[in-house]
Design an enzyme around this catalytic site. Structure first.
Site, short mmCIF file in Angstrom:
data_model
loop_
_atom_site.label_atom_id
_atom_site.label_comp_id
_atom_site.label_asym_id
_atom_site.label_seq_id
_atom_site.Cartn_x
_atom_site.Cartn_y
_atom_site.Cartn_z
CE LYS A 122 0.21 43.95 16.32
NZ LYS A 122 -0.27 42.63 15.88
CE1 TYR A 135 3.04 43.25 14.06
CE2 TYR A 135 3.58 41.20 12.93
CZ TYR A 135 2.71 41.96 13.69
OH TYR A 135 1.50 41.43 14.06
NE ARG A 140 -0.55 39.86 25.56
CZ ARG A 140 -0.45 40.06 24.22
NH1 ARG A 140 0.64 40.56 23.66
NH2 ARG A 140 -1.47 39.79 23.45
CG ASP A 175 -4.42 42.58 16.13
OD1 ASP A 175 -5.00 41.90 15.27
OD2 ASP A 175 -3.18 42.67 16.21
CG ASP A 176 -3.35 41.34 21.30
OD1 ASP A 176 -2.37 40.89 20.70
OD2 ASP A 176 -3.44 42.52 21.68
CD GLU A 196 -2.01 44.55 18.64
OE1 GLU A 196 -2.82 44.82 17.74
OE2 GLU A 196 -1.65 43.39 18.92
CG ASP A 197 0.48 43.61 22.40
OD1 ASP A 197 -0.34 42.85 21.85
OD2 ASP A 197 1.68 43.61 22.13
CG ASN A 204 4.59 36.77 18.30
OD1 ASN A 204 5.16 35.98 17.58
ND2 ASN A 204 3.35 37.18 18.09
N1 LIG Z 1 0.75 34.97 16.74
C1 LIG Z 1 -0.09 35.96 16.97
O1 LIG Z 1 -0.68 36.55 16.06
C2 LIG Z 1 -0.36 36.38 18.39
C3 LIG Z 1 0.38 35.93 19.43
N2 LIG Z 1 0.11 36.33 20.70
C4 LIG Z 1 0.99 35.86 21.76
O2 LIG Z 1 0.26 35.06 22.67
C5 LIG Z 1 0.85 35.19 23.94
C6 LIG Z 1 -0.25 35.35 24.97
O3 LIG Z 1 -1.01 36.51 24.74
P1 LIG Z 1 -2.32 36.81 25.62
O4 LIG Z 1 -3.29 35.70 25.53
O5 LIG Z 1 -2.80 38.14 25.27
O6 LIG Z 1 -1.67 36.83 27.07
P2 LIG Z 1 -2.35 36.64 28.46
O7 LIG Z 1 -1.40 37.12 29.47
O8 LIG Z 1 -3.74 37.18 28.42
O9 LIG Z 1 -2.48 35.04 28.62
C7 LIG Z 1 -1.42 34.17 28.83
C8 LIG Z 1 -2.01 32.81 29.26
O10 LIG Z 1 -0.96 31.86 29.29
C9 LIG Z 1 -1.09 31.10 30.48
N3 LIG Z 1 0.18 30.54 30.89
C10 LIG Z 1 1.22 31.17 31.47
N4 LIG Z 1 2.18 30.28 31.77
C11 LIG Z 1 1.74 29.08 31.34
C12 LIG Z 1 2.27 27.78 31.39
N5 LIG Z 1 3.46 27.53 31.92
N6 LIG Z 1 1.53 26.77 30.86
C13 LIG Z 1 0.33 27.00 30.32
N7 LIG Z 1 -0.23 28.22 30.25
C14 LIG Z 1 0.48 29.24 30.76
C15 LIG Z 1 -1.64 32.08 31.50
O11 LIG Z 1 -2.21 31.41 32.60
C16 LIG Z 1 -2.64 32.84 30.64
O12 LIG Z 1 -3.85 32.10 30.64
C17 LIG Z 1 1.86 36.33 23.87
O13 LIG Z 1 3.14 35.79 23.82
C18 LIG Z 1 1.56 37.01 22.56
O14 LIG Z 1 2.71 37.49 21.93
C19 LIG Z 1 -0.95 37.14 21.01
C20 LIG Z 1 -1.72 37.64 19.99
C21 LIG Z 1 -1.46 37.33 18.60
C1 LIG Z 2 1.17 39.47 17.19
C2 LIG Z 2 0.57 40.06 18.36
O1 LIG Z 2 -0.38 40.82 18.26
C3 LIG Z 2 1.07 39.72 19.67
O2 LIG Z 2 1.97 38.91 19.78
O3 LIG Z 2 0.58 40.31 20.64
MG LIG Z 3 -0.71 41.94 20.02
#
Ligand SMILES: NC(=O)C1=CN([C@@H]2O[C@H](COP(=O)(O)OP(=O)(O)OC[C@H]3O[C@@H](n4cnc5c(N)ncnc54)[C@H](O)[C@@H]3O)[C@@H](O)[C@H]2O)C=CC1
Ligand SMILES: CC(=O)C(=O)O
Ligand SMILES: [Mg+2]
Length: 603
Positions: free
Chosen positions: A201, A130, A183, A295-296, A272-273, A445
């Protein structure tokens, strides 16, 4: 359970091993001889007893000595440990990929042994199968590819999906994870290489929720890629064309969903993603029609909410004070917006005013603070856009430092995908937070995309912070015998329970109520003592236990909302009659546990 905090007995009760099932039921196998050895679902390698070798036409196809499951297990762990020893000092990426390869080889050969070592060593192996290693695996997928896993539906399969779905060899599928690779974690568009995510996952589904691996299906929906580097790579394994857009894209996803539903009407589909626009669009399009969730958006929201509520508790305040917490969210994508939407629902459920629920939320994207002055304001972000000047000096596009200095937030939460964006200056500015225990969640991540490291967070923001990250970090030695606890704020604490609860209830849909109940159960899981130590989530070692609790919470809500149609021989009426405790027992009893079961041949 609403907002009350449940107390639990000794932490030792939470170990996964206690949840193992007793006597293995026989498995029916429709093959014989070498075909069985080449089928990882049934293969036991040298573990086939002599009687079974006779029954199944295996005599002579294996060396004569029978090796027990325990011996096989020990032999694998020895190989793994010598690999760790032999790769010491080598770059992290080399070591991680070597570990992934040895696990993957076992996965390809003998699933029972693979899942047993995974379950028993989940804390060590989750970072390999993972996040973070799965990200590296996706990036290097063409080179690592040996044999296919899961199914691939491409834009070229339009009109064929309804028949293609019958190519999958298993009669029954319970759990599907699908991506279009647009993504992948914070790594961007990886096209067909994103298949590693559904695989990872679903491995977590088996390990955490005990979903039978014969009933899982990872799916890649290949609609092209906009990643120029991949399009130019001669070894790229996906369609070499730009991504489909608009109706052409949706027609492919619609056809896929219909095909799945036709063959397995009760299968649960986890999206997912997907890039944000399709994540939201597909969720709205399918959530009232199929048993599915994103999930996201939804899993992440629940885990973040549990962390936010835990943060209130660390401050020694009642949970209702959540409504007064000032929260800065960096990243206005599917995850960040999902978190804020669920936070609004939580405020409303606590009796707060829905109209003013967003007053304490501050949302930034790549262009800084989002206000109503934003040109081309994304409608999805609009409910969280601030009025300029509603805190003195606050204005459109303010950068993160400016926002923190003006707002003095209780919580700084990153879902931006931008590694290191919580730099020294940002973290130091959190020392001026209005909270005695400011919380910093660097949730992006994989590790290199985390907004900050755990060490930097404690070093610059101070030793009294609460810290969470999407990928694992070691706890931090704060000196004087004190430890800065690192929480893994990852949706892995929720999605397995959401899927399992939906499955065992036979829910027709996955509702906000079910998701909220799952998040509330996670939020109430930790004891006050643990919370005081900055521990907001259970150890990964007890993931089966928390998943049983979360699954039961989702199941009970499905029953209460009249959506549960029952599962196998357990009907809706029986589900309804179960007490809270009996529901957890029922969920636990239905978790698959890897043991060699006697194989019975049937033509
Ligand atoms: N810990 C967890 O369980 C999870 C973590 N994530 C992580 O969250 C991250 C984002 O995922 P999503 O929202 O789906 O992506 P997304 O692409 O939909 O959104 C990314 C956002 O970040 C903003 N952004 C980009 N550069 C920036 C900067 N310099 N300053 C401020 N904002 C900025 C963008 O404008 C956009 O609004 C990924 O790295 C993913 O791995 C996502 C889901 C679960
Ligand atoms: C953990 C997860 O779902 C993500 O980083 O997209
Ligand atoms: Mg994800």
């Amino acid at each position: 359970m609403m907002w009350k905090v449940a107390r639990f007995a000794a932490a030792s009760l939470r170990g996964s091993r206690r949840l193992s099932t007793a006597i293995p039921a026989p498995s029916i196998v429709h093959k014989r001889g070498a075909d069985i050895l080449h089928d990882p679902w049934f293969n036991k390698d040298t573990g086939f007893p002599l009687t079974e070798r006779d029954r199944l036409g295996l005599r002579g196809l294996l060396p004569p000595r029978v090796i027990s499951f325990e011996q096989q297990y020990a032999r694998f762990m020895e190989s793994y440990q010598s690999l760790e020893k032999n790769t010491q000092g080598q770059p992290d990426s080399i070591v991680s990929l070597a570990k992934w390869r040895i696990l993957n080889r076992l996965h390809d050969r003998n699933e029972t042994l693979y899942y047993r070592v995974l379950i028993d060593n989940i804390k060590d192996f989750a970072p390999i199968i993972y996040t973070p290693t799965v990200g590296l695996v996706c990036q290097n997928y063409s080179g690592l590819f040996r044999r296919p896993r899961g199914m691939y539906f491409s834009a070229k399969d339009k009109g064929e999906m309804m028949s293609m779905i019958y190519n999958w060899p298993a009669q029954k599928v319970d759990m599907i994870v699908i991506t279009d690779g647009s993504r992948i974690l914070g790594l961007g568009d990886l096209g067909v290489q994103g298949i590693g995510i559904p695989i990872g996952k679903l491995d977590m589904y088996v390990a955490a929720a005990g979903i039978n691996p014969q009933k899982i299906l990872p799916i890649m929906l290949d609609v092209g890629t906009n990643n120029q580097k991949l399009l130019e790579d001669p070894l790229y394994l996906g369609l070499r064309r730009p991504r489909l857009e608009g109706d052409e894209y949706l027609e492919i996803v619609d056809e896929f969903m219909e095909a799945i539903h036709t063959r397995w009407p009760k299968a649960i589909v986890q999206f997912e993603d997907f890039q944000m626009k399709w994540a939201f669009e597909t969720l709205q399009r399918y959530r009232k029609k199929f048993c599915m969730f994103n999930d996201d958006i939804q899993g992440t929201a629940g885990v973040a909410l549990a962390g936010l509520l835990g943060t209130v508790r660390t401050q020694g305040r009642p949970l209702e004070d959540f409504t007064k917490q000032k929260i800065v969210v960096v990243g206005a994508g599917s995850a960040g917006l999902g978190v804020l939407s669920m936070a609004v629902q939580a405020v409303a459920r606590m009796g707060g005013n829905r109209a003013t629920a967003t007053n304490n939320f501050f949302l930034l994207d790549k262009d800084g603070l989002i206000t109503k002055e934003r040109k081309n304001l994304d409608p999805a972000a609009a409910p969280f856009a601030r009025n300029q000047g509603d805190i003195e000096g606050l204005k459109e596009g303010d950068n993160l430092i400016e926002v923190i200095k003006k707002v003095r937030p209780h919580v700084l939460l990153g879902l931006s995908g931008v590694g290191g964006i919580f730099n020294e200056e940002v973290l130091k500015s959190m020392r001026e937070s209005d909270s005695p225990k400011p919380a910093i969640f660097a949730m992006s991540n994989p590790t290199k995309n985390a907004e900050c490291t755990a060490i930097d967070a404690f070093k610059h923001a101070g030793p009294n912070i609460v810290f969470g990250s999407g990928s694992p970090f070691e706890n931090v030695d704060l000196g004087n015998g004190k430890v800065g606890h690192v929480n893994q704020a990852n949706n892995m604490y929720l999605f397995p329970g959401i899927g399992l609860g939906a499955l065992l209830s036979g829910a027709r849909l996955i509702t906000d109520g079910m998701l909220q109940a799952a998040a509330e159960r996670l939020a109430s899981y930790m004891t006050d003592e643990e919370i005081q130590d900055g521990i907001l989530y259970p150890s990964v070692n007890s993931i089966r236990h928390i998943t049983a609790e979360v699954g039961a919470a989702a199941l009970r809500t499905a029953v209460a909302e009249g959506l549960a149609e029952g599962h196998c021989e357990v009907g809706p009426r029986e589900l309804q009659q179960m007490s809270e405790e009996e529901t957890v027992e029922y969920v636990t009893r239905n978790m698959w546990f890897p043991v060699y079961s006697p194989l019975v041949h049937e033509k």
